[in-house]
Design an enzyme around this catalytic site. Structure first.
Site, PDB file in Angstrom:
ATOM      1  N   ASP A   1      39.321  45.000  42.180  1.00  0.00           N
ATOM      2  CA  ASP A   1      40.162  43.817  42.063  1.00  0.00           C
ATOM      3  C   ASP A   1      41.544  44.106  42.626  1.00  0.00           C
ATOM      4  OD1 ASP A   1      40.774  41.230  41.550  1.00  0.00           O
ATOM      5  OD2 ASP A   1      41.136  41.502  39.415  1.00  0.00           O
TER       6      ASP A   1
ATOM      7  N   GLY B   1      43.845  40.302  34.510  1.00  0.00           N
ATOM      8  CA  GLY B   1      42.423  40.052  34.498  1.00  0.00           C
ATOM      9  C   GLY B   1      41.776  40.402  33.172  1.00  0.00           C
TER      10      GLY B   1
ATOM     11  N   GLY C   1      43.464  40.465  30.080  1.00  0.00           N
ATOM     12  CA  GLY C   1      44.205  40.030  28.907  1.00  0.00           C
ATOM     13  C   GLY C   1      45.686  39.937  29.216  1.00  0.00           C
TER      14      GLY C   1
ATOM     15  N   VAL D   1      49.775  40.568  29.253  1.00  0.00           N
ATOM     16  CA  VAL D   1      50.617  41.757  29.372  1.00  0.00           C
ATOM     17  C   VAL D   1      51.995  41.439  28.804  1.00  0.00           C
ATOM     18  CG1 VAL D   1      51.558  43.476  30.941  1.00  0.00           C
ATOM     19  CG2 VAL D   1      49.406  42.361  31.491  1.00  0.00           C
TER      20      VAL D   1
END
Ligand SMILES: *[C@@H]1O[C@H](CO)[C@@H](O)[C@H](O)[C@H]1NC(C)=O
Ligand SMILES: *[C@@H]1O[C@H](CO)[C@@H](O)[C@H](O)[C@H]1NC(C)=O
Length: 850
Positions: free
Chosen positions: A657, A542, A544, A546
């Site tokens: 989230d 969410g 950026g 990884v």
């Protein structure tokens, strides 16, 4: 037919429990289960002079409730003499004789020696444990009573306590059994307290103790070494003032006795087939267990240290702790102000509060302010008199300069007796929201009382508004000043990007924290991730992309590169990261460090080899790897992680989230919540608020959050409920299709539930020969969590108990968002403006929705 069914289920749940790494007590139960497979030779309940018990032989109490013999706890090979449950939950150890001097082989022999003492001898006939009773008898025998008490008495005497020369109940181990006294005999000096085992494999005395402290007016303390961790509060005639949940119930009765001879607490069970015991775990948890679980597990009934305010003296002197005021749970009592306001504002409450106006210490100069509904302060410096009225109590306290407060000693029948405090008032808890607690009369200067009374004449609401706005304004001002000063200093440093230098010139707190959180430099991370190569990309979260990386030392890491649009200053970023780093729980992903290079911000996490939960539960093949044992372990783990964020950590964090792709799995498939604290990092830290920025994921968002932008812990509970139903069914909530209706997964589950067919929800690939009652309970809990109204949804603390099978579950009401058409139009239209990838999982962030 049914019998067979259950038999199979039971053996299954046994396996499940062993696999589950959660809930130490369960493992204890299981490990000790193995212990009892030793031969039972003696079935007598008595050892007489000349008889002995060898390793492998046992003594069984008359009603077959308890058994005495040798055992090895957990994975240990050492042998201990102990007493365990025989009939129900066989093998649960209640008492250990030689806990600090284990036998290394099977040579132990228990007998009665010529002095009439019970002795445990090893292979060299050395006495490694003895009852050491001071009294002797003509014809001593040892009897294991059906209460689990091993007593030494004269053969001809009956089973009354006065006749016992020695009893194991006087030397408790980690368990308080019904009928056992917890407390002190003032005549003999005997102090009976619980002390924890070192570990599940080692019954020797651990760090934790729980017992009654006789100083001042008696109260019970849970200690680690000599440090007090938790205080029960004094006894008020009905219960400990800090344990209002102790109420007359259908499982056990209890009493507290205090006289010149002794002080003790004791409970008795009401029905022998519903036992209850209190256990101090190796990690210092004091829990009461009652037997309910069909699978043969002890179910937790209650536990102390369940929230932040249970921490002893968290708020310092003259302050009270209110769990419903997070994150600043501590507040000064009326008429008092923080001693160190700077520390107080950053939630370091240890200095406590001081009177705003010093006491005059004269009859006319001082008075008392009534503070309602509190857990009374520590009574170690107090005096009690049950024959004095409250009015006389008032006078006594006024007359003595060192008296600081008073209260009723006993709350029964409208209150009686007098309890007086001398010195600082500490460890007060504010129960005003839950209607329990007691009135406390706090001494203060008459002039201060006048001010408080006058203020009380305003409408209370006005005062609150004025006070909050003043505080808010001051807070904004203070933050502004600090930020400005820090920036200025940073500039003076010549705009260096050297973060260490920056850290060095901030306050001592950050220097301490710096030790906890390494700053990685960009080169290290670039090298580790092959210069952020696409091959190393694990996914797009969410906040950026990884990347997977490997440090030179070989440690695998996951690097989250934050999108640069957060608009957040460096100071705030660093503070937030430090804060996240302090959140540590086995079900939260561990942050290893961070990196900040010219606004290119990265967070470095431990790497999770099994990626995220959605990779498993929504995948045709891999979902087969998740049997029910793993799934319930995952559900319970997520629940605990979330509970920690909501309640147990120092600051309340709402995840906002929570979803399958944010739950990572370690190599043992233990769940770890990720992206927690990110919400806080990027959207401020209100606990329940209205926000113009909605962040979340369709299918997991609660109605009040998606529609009105209102979020609270209950919106996380909603997401958790969705997740539970997804884990049970192996289907995604959003995108769920069923030929018979338009509902999403929630609607489908609800439909099945009200039609009495909930088991049809279970994932077909869950190849369970018999659906465990646990699965049904999970569906039930899942439905309770996704109810339309936030106030109907349980808090996570209740969810954890419910999953443990402890609470009876209410009937769920209709879930929120159970058909796709329930989505508000405004959201549908605004989302269509955003680009979505074909998978529904992507997090979106809506600016100014509505
Ligand atoms: C004791 O508990 C058992 C099992 O729950 C129940 O069947 C029995 O009726 C209870 N006995 C009494 C006296 O309450
Ligand atoms: C006040 O009470 C304390 C504690 O009981 C006592 O030690 C002290 O002597 C008392 N002072 C006076 C002036 O009575």
């Amino acid at each position: 037919m049914l019998g067979q069914f259950w038999l199979k289920c039971n053996s299954k749940s046994l396996k499940l429990s062993m696999r589950s790494s959660l809930g130490g007590f369960r493992i204890l139960v299981i490990c000790l289960f193995l212990v009892c497979s030793i031969r039972t030779v003696t079935a007598e309940d008595t050892i007489s002079m000349g008889q002995s018990i060898r390793d492998g032989e046992t003594v069984v109490s008359a009603g077959e409730s308890f058994e005495l013999g040798f055992f090895s706890p957990g994975t240990s090979n050492s042998r201990y003499l102990g007493i365990w449950y025989k009939k129900i939950s066989p093998g649960t150890v209640a008492w250990v004789a030689n806990r600090d001097s284990p036998l290394s082989d099977l040579s132990g022999v228990l007998s009665i020696n010529l002095q009439g003492d019970l002795v445990l001898l090893n292979s060299t006939n050395y006495t490694i444990w003895s009852s050491n009773s001071s009294k002797t008898a003509q014809n001593p025998v040892a009897v294991l009573l059906d209460s689990g008490n091993l007593v030494l008495k004269d053969k001809n005497d009956d089973d009354s306590t006065d006749n016992f020369l020695w009893q194991s109940f006087d030397y408790p181990s980690h368990t308080l059994l019904p009928g056992m006294k917890l407390g002190i005999n003032f005549v003999t000096g005997l102090n009976r307290f619980l002390s924890s085992w070192k570990s599940l494999d080692d019954p020797s005395k651990g760090d934790y103790t729980f017992g009654i402290d006789p100083d001042g007016y008696p109260q019970a303390y849970l200690r680690k070494g000599s440090d007090i961790l938790f205080r029960s509060g004094s006894w008020n005639g009905l219960h400990w003032t800090g344990a209002s949940t102790l109420k007359p119930n259908s499982v056990y009765t209890y009493e507290f006795v205090l006289n010149e001879n002794e002080v003790y607490y004791k409970f008795e069970i009401l029905n022998n087939s519903v036992p209850s015991r209190m256990v101090l775990s190796p990690s210092g948890q004091l829990q009461r267990f009652t037997w309910i679980d069909r699978a043969g597990r002890w179910a937790p009934y209650s536990a102390t240290m369940s929230d932040q305010c249970d921490n002893y003296d968290l708020c310092g002197a003259y302050a009270s702790c209110n769990i419903n005021n997070p994150p600043g749970v501590c507040g000064c009592l009326d008429g008092f102000s923080p001693k160190s306001p700077g520390d107080w504002n950053i939630f370091d409450w240890s200095d406590g509060c001081v009177p705003r106006t010093p006491l005059n210490c004269s009859e006319t100069g001082d008075g008392f302010l009534k503070v309602s509904a509190v857990k009374l302060p520590d009574t170690s410096h107090s005096k009690a008199d049950k024959n004095i009225s409250l009015l006389e109590c008032d006078k006594l306290c006024l007359d003595n300069c060192s008296c600081t407060a008073y209260a009723n000693l006993d709350v029964r029948d409208g209150g009686s007796g007098c309890l007086l405090w001398y010195g600082n008032l500490i460890d007060i808890r504010d129960y005003s929201d839950s209607d329990s607690g007691q009135d406390l009369y706090v001494k203060m200067a008459a002039s201060e009382l006048d001010i408080i009374r006058k203020r009380g004449q305003f409408s209370k609401k006005h005062v609150v508004i004025i006070v909050t706005s003043v505080i808010a304004a001051m807070g904004v001002l203070a933050i502004g000043c600090i930020a400005y000063m820090l920036r200025k200093e940073l500039k003076n440093q010549g705009r260096t990007e050297n973060t260490h230098q920056f850290l060095d010139q901030s306050n001592k707190d950050s220097r301490e924290s710096e030790m906890e959180l390494p700053m990685f430099d960009l080169t290290t991370i670039a090298n580790a991730t092959n210069n952020f190569s696409n091959n190393n990309k694990l996914g797009e979260g969410g906040f950026g992309p990884v990347y997977k990386g490997k440090l030179i030392e070989g440690q695998e890491i996951a690097v989250k590169r934050l999108s640069t649009t957060s608009g957040q200053g460096m100071v705030e970023f660093r503070n937030e990261v430090l804060l996240i780093a302090k959140l540590q729980h086995r079900n939260l992903v561990k942050i290893l460090g961070c990196c900040n290079h010219q606004n290119d911000r990265m967070l470095v996490y431990e790497y999770m080899p099994n990626k995220s939960l959605d990779n498993f539960i929504f995948d045709e093949k891999r979902r087969k790897l998740l049997d029910w044992g793993k799934r319930i372990n995952i559900i319970e783990g997520i629940a605990r992680g979330l509970l920690y964020l909501h309640q147990d950590s120092r600051l309340r964090i709402i995840h906002r989230d929570l979803k399958a792709s944010n739950v990572l799995l370690d190599h043992e498939m233990n769940p770890k919540i990720s992206d927690f604290g990110m919400a806080r990092t990027f959207w401020g830290d209100q606990t329940a608020a209205n926000t113009s920025k909605i962040a979340g994921t369709y299918g997991y968002m609660s109605p009040e959050y998606a529609v009105d932008g209102l979020f609270s812990v209950k919106s996380d509970v909603f997401s958790f409920g969705v997740l539970v139903l997804e884990i049970v069914s192996g289907k995604r909530n959003r995108g769920f299709q069923n030929p018979q209706h338009n509902h999403n997964l929630l609607g489908h589950a609800w439909k099945l539930w009200i039609e009495g067919r909930p088991l049809e929800l279970i994932d077909e690939s869950l190849d369970e020969a018999c659906p465990s009652p646990e699965i049904l309970r999970c569906i039930h809990v899942g439905l309770l969590c996704v109810q339309q109204a936030p106030e109907d949804r349980p808090i996570m603390a209740s969810v954890v108990l419910m999953l443990g099978g402890e609470r009876s579950l209410p009937q769920p009401k209709q879930p929120g968002f159970f058909t796709e058409r329930n989505l508000p139009e405004s959201l549908e239209s605004s989302t269509s403006k955003h680009k979505f990838s074909s998978n529904n999982e992507i997090t979106f962030s809506l600016l100014e929705a509505r």
